[in-house]
Enzyme design. Structure first.
Site, PDB file in Angstrom:
ATOM      1  N   THR A 186     -14.398   2.977 -42.576  1.00  0.00           N
ATOM      2  CA  THR A 186     -13.269   3.863 -42.272  1.00  0.00           C
ATOM      3  C   THR A 186     -13.002   3.786 -40.772  1.00  0.00           C
ATOM      4  O   THR A 186     -13.909   3.479 -39.999  1.00  0.00           O
ATOM      5  CB  THR A 186     -13.601   5.330 -42.624  1.00  0.00           C
ATOM      6  OG1 THR A 186     -14.741   5.708 -41.867  1.00  0.00           O
ATOM      7  CG2 THR A 186     -13.888   5.486 -44.092  1.00  0.00           C
ATOM      8  N   GLU A 332     -11.737   5.074 -48.939  1.00  0.00           N
ATOM      9  CA  GLU A 332     -12.707   5.554 -49.928  1.00  0.00           C
ATOM     10  C   GLU A 332     -12.182   5.478 -51.363  1.00  0.00           C
ATOM     11  O   GLU A 332     -12.942   5.666 -52.313  1.00  0.00           O
ATOM     12  CB  GLU A 332     -13.081   7.009 -49.616  1.00  0.00           C
ATOM     13  CG  GLU A 332     -13.930   7.177 -48.367  1.00  0.00           C
ATOM     14  CD  GLU A 332     -13.105   7.383 -47.100  1.00  0.00           C
ATOM     15  OE1 GLU A 332     -11.939   6.940 -47.066  1.00  0.00           O
ATOM     16  OE2 GLU A 332     -13.623   7.978 -46.150  1.00  0.00           O
ATOM     17  N   LYS A 440      -2.325  26.671 -38.236  1.00  0.00           N
ATOM     18  CA  LYS A 440      -2.389  28.026 -38.808  1.00  0.00           C
ATOM     19  C   LYS A 440      -1.724  28.981 -37.838  1.00  0.00           C
ATOM     20  O   LYS A 440      -2.228  29.247 -36.761  1.00  0.00           O
ATOM     21  CB  LYS A 440      -3.846  28.428 -39.039  1.00  0.00           C
ATOM     22  CG  LYS A 440      -4.541  27.554 -40.043  1.00  0.00           C
ATOM     23  CD  LYS A 440      -5.966  28.022 -40.292  1.00  0.00           C
ATOM     24  CE  LYS A 440      -6.729  26.946 -41.025  1.00  0.00           C
ATOM     25  NZ  LYS A 440      -7.492  26.053 -40.137  1.00  0.00           N
ATOM     26  N   TRP A 445       0.340  28.618 -43.104  1.00  0.00           N
ATOM     27  CA  TRP A 445       0.048  27.215 -42.832  1.00  0.00           C
ATOM     28  C   TRP A 445       1.360  26.474 -42.592  1.00  0.00           C
ATOM     29  O   TRP A 445       2.294  26.592 -43.382  1.00  0.00           O
ATOM     30  CB  TRP A 445      -0.672  26.573 -44.027  1.00  0.00           C
ATOM     31  CG  TRP A 445      -2.116  26.938 -44.097  1.00  0.00           C
ATOM     32  CD1 TRP A 445      -2.725  27.994 -43.485  1.00  0.00           C
ATOM     33  CD2 TRP A 445      -3.130  26.239 -44.824  1.00  0.00           C
ATOM     34  NE1 TRP A 445      -4.063  28.004 -43.794  1.00  0.00           N
ATOM     35  CE2 TRP A 445      -4.334  26.941 -44.613  1.00  0.00           C
ATOM     36  CE3 TRP A 445      -3.142  25.097 -45.616  1.00  0.00           C
ATOM     37  CZ2 TRP A 445      -5.539  26.536 -45.179  1.00  0.00           C
ATOM     38  CZ3 TRP A 445      -4.331  24.696 -46.189  1.00  0.00           C
ATOM     39  CH2 TRP A 445      -5.528  25.412 -45.959  1.00  0.00           C
TER      40      TRP A 445
HETATM   41  P1  AMP Z   1      -7.502   5.113 -44.324  1.00  0.00           P
HETATM   42  O1  AMP Z   1      -8.807   5.356 -44.978  1.00  0.00           O
HETATM   43  O2  AMP Z   1      -7.629   4.628 -42.925  1.00  0.00           O
HETATM   44  O3  AMP Z   1      -6.641   4.241 -45.171  1.00  0.00           O
HETATM   45  O4  AMP Z   1      -6.761   6.499 -44.185  1.00  0.00           O
HETATM   46  C1  AMP Z   1      -6.509   7.296 -45.307  1.00  0.00           C
HETATM   47  C2  AMP Z   1      -5.691   8.485 -44.907  1.00  0.00           C
HETATM   48  O5  AMP Z   1      -4.378   8.094 -44.512  1.00  0.00           O
HETATM   49  C3  AMP Z   1      -5.462   9.472 -46.022  1.00  0.00           C
HETATM   50  O6  AMP Z   1      -6.561  10.324 -46.228  1.00  0.00           O
HETATM   51  C4  AMP Z   1      -4.221  10.203 -45.538  1.00  0.00           C
HETATM   52  O7  AMP Z   1      -4.550  11.190 -44.589  1.00  0.00           O
HETATM   53  C5  AMP Z   1      -3.442   9.105 -44.847  1.00  0.00           C
HETATM   54  N1  AMP Z   1      -2.426   8.575 -45.756  1.00  0.00           N
HETATM   55  C6  AMP Z   1      -2.500   7.492 -46.543  1.00  0.00           C
HETATM   56  N2  AMP Z   1      -1.341   7.302 -47.217  1.00  0.00           N
HETATM   57  C7  AMP Z   1      -0.517   8.303 -46.850  1.00  0.00           C
HETATM   58  C8  AMP Z   1       0.823   8.681 -47.188  1.00  0.00           C
HETATM   59  N3  AMP Z   1       1.567   7.975 -48.023  1.00  0.00           N
HETATM   60  N4  AMP Z   1       1.325   9.803 -46.616  1.00  0.00           N
HETATM   61  C9  AMP Z   1       0.600  10.540 -45.749  1.00  0.00           C
HETATM   62  N5  AMP Z   1      -0.654  10.225 -45.378  1.00  0.00           N
HETATM   63  C10 AMP Z   1      -1.211   9.127 -45.916  1.00  0.00           C
END
Ligand code: AMP
Length: 548
Positions: A186, A332, A440, A445
């Protein structure tokens, strides 16, 4: 008691390769690489080279379960590595080259990479890093003899020379479907990056689900260009989905953010389907608008990784007749979790109602069980209004992290995504924030994503971030940080007035700052942690914000 009579054939990725070679052997893979602007070959040729690479990996001493690192863009050699490592029972550890040097060092050491295969562009970077990577036996540069640089890399090998010395006949090992196939860390906005290890089974099931008509809609007739990097969650799985279904694969190499190359590839290779984060589509739109060019073959694109502003969806549809489909997922979750297509009848809704649906991240795809919960882990209703922490489970969701004792799942066995969302009665999820980014204000929210989406809809705004900043009366209030487009100017008041009538008055940002740049993580996401730190002592111009 009746027992099933079905064969227990393991779900392994070797089968995708064998199948694609037999059934779709003449389908093409086209790549841009540092040493060739347009490399072209067939699946048949690709998988012949994968067998040579499998033998080369044996020659290098790689053993079942070993991790092989890659630092590479999207191209055919990277694809060969994906398949040769998986079929050999090795783990393809895709390393994001955009990470900071300390993160690269941590990830490569923590992942115990035995060899590192790298693009020409990263030779200098890895030369500097190599002394801190004691477990890496040697480095393979993904190029041919003609382009092989002088290098101080220890035990440096040239990829093409390595392959040329090997037979294209191989007996692949047999292993269980739960054997690891690949690994991705990640991006780690907080703490050390964490490793997610995908199995053959999880990857194959994810590919099946991703290929469905209401997901990528993969088919032998499609020409698919994954712009999403192959070092980020297996290029959203497309490197498996496309060979499984037989389409033509177009890989843009180091040119993924370059509007000119993307436009040229779409037009010359007749790309029909693509996938990338929102910023890539912005770059393409800018290029098309300045050159007047079109992208006639392109029919639909998947956008994810960050919330997609409505403006991108509208321009792509109205000017270029391209459907932009929102998807959500994470490292994940392999990554696909939800995908947005319309259910029957939604075509008849008003434009405004349709836009509201498009902005959502979509419905769960079969295989992903999803729920939202309150702070006591009680499940919340799917009413389209109540928002809570998003939890998921399924065969391609990680249950833990590599060599990390911290539990990834809650006490009920659900993975905590760190996202906050509401889900409507039709099953469409709308991400409103990361848990840590929620604002908040006076017990309410406020969604920073909604405020950012609205800001970038303003014709003068190039990029925007909204963060919660401590406020003496309201606990926190939203502060908008916006980058204006080149040559544009406006007052703070004009910017904040833009929100009026579009959202509840109390959720309008209390103030706005125009900035030159915004901090991003290595995967291109806004780093709000940095912004919160930077603005933690922000002096509100008015102690009683007008909009609060
Ligand atoms: P990563 O593991 O680097 O791919 O990041 C995943 C995170 O990216 C998710 O938990 C979201 O917070 C964000 N994310 C992925 N797709 C979207 C989407 N379509 N809209 C908003 N946030 C997203």
């Amino acid at each position: 008691m009746i027992n099933s009579t079905m064969m227990n054939v393991p779900l392994v990725l070797t089968s995708v390769m064998n199948f694609a070679e037999k059934v779709y052997g003449s389908s093409e893979i086209v790549s841009v690489t540092a040493d060739n602007p347009r490399h072209r070959y067939t699946y048949r040729e690709a998988f012949k080279r994968v067998r040579q690479l499998g033998n080369a990996l044996r020659t290098l001493g790689a053993e079942l379960g070993d991790s092989i690192g890659t630092m590479a863009w999207n191209d055919y050699r990277h694809l060969e590595l994906y398949y040769a490592t998986a079929a050999s029972g090795l783990v393809c550890h895709t390393v994001n080259p955009r990470l900071f040097e300390e993160q690269l060092e941590y990830i490569i050491n923590h992942g115990e990479d035995k060899w590192l295969f790298l693009d020409l562009a990263f030779v200098g970077l890895v030369e500097k890093l190599q002394d801190k990577l004691p477990n890496v036996k040697g480095f393979v540069v993904l190029t041919d003899e003609a382009h092989m640089p002088e290098t101080t890399l220890r035990n440096a090998q040239c990829y093409e020379t390595l392959l040329a010395a090997e037979s294209d006949q191989i007996e692949w090992p047999e292993f269980d479907e739960n054997h690891p196939a690949s690994m991705c860390y990640t991006s780690g906005t907080t703490g050390d990056p964490k490793g997610v290890v995908y199995s053959h089974r999880s990857t194959l099931l994810h590919a099946y689900a991703s290929a469905l008509p209401d997901t990528f809609g993969a088919s032998v007739r499609e020409v698919v260009m994954p712009i999403v990097p192959m070092f980020h969650v297996n290029g959203w799985g497309l490197v498996y989905v496309v060979p499984m279904t037989g389409g033509k694969l177009v890989l843009p190499g180091p040119k993924m953010g370059d509007g000119e190359t993307i436009c040229d590839l779409i037009n010359t290779e007749k790309v029909t389907v693509s996938a990338a984060v929102p910023t890539v589509w912005l770059a393409l739109i800018n290029y098309l608008e300045t050159t007047g060019k079109t992208i006639d073959s392109l029919q639909r694109v998947t956008v994810g990784g960050a919330a997609c502003p409505l403006k991108i969806m509208k321009i792509m549809k109205e000017k270029y007749d391209v459907d932009v489909r929102h998807a959500w997922g994470m490292t994940e979750t392999s990554p696909l979790g939800t995908y947005n297509t319309f259910k029957p009848g939604m075509e008849d809704l008003t434009e405004q109602e349709q836009d509201a649906i498009r902005l959502k991240q979509g419905r769960p795809i079969f295989g992903i069980d999803i729920r939202i919960t309150d702070e006591n882990n009680n499940e919340l209703p799917w009413d389209g209004k109540t928002s809570g922490a998003v939890k998921v489970r399924g065969p391609w969701v990680t249950g833990s992290y590599y060599k990390n004792d911290k539990q990834a799942v809650d006490e009920k066995g659900w993975f905590e995504t760190g996202d906050v969302a509401c889900i409507d009665p039709e099953g469409y999820m709308l991400i409103t924030d990361r848990t840590k980014d929620v604002i908040k204000s006076g017990g309410e929210w406020i969604s920073s994503i909604e405020l950012e989406n609205l800001a970038v809809d303003h014709p003068k705004v190039a990029e925007a971030a909204v963060i919660g900043v401590p406020h003496p009366r309201w606990t926190e209030r939203p502060l908008l940080l916006a980058i204006l487009k080149d040559g544009e100017s406006m007052t703070k008041q004009e910017m904040l007035q833009w929100y009026e009538g579009k959202i509840a008055k109390w959720s309008i940002p209390s103030d706005c700052e125009f900035v030159e740049s915004l901090p991003h993580t290595a995967t291109g996401k806004l780093s709000k942690k940095d912004l919160r730190e930077q603005y933690k002592d922000y002096e509100w111009s008015d102690s009683e914000p007008a909009s609060a």
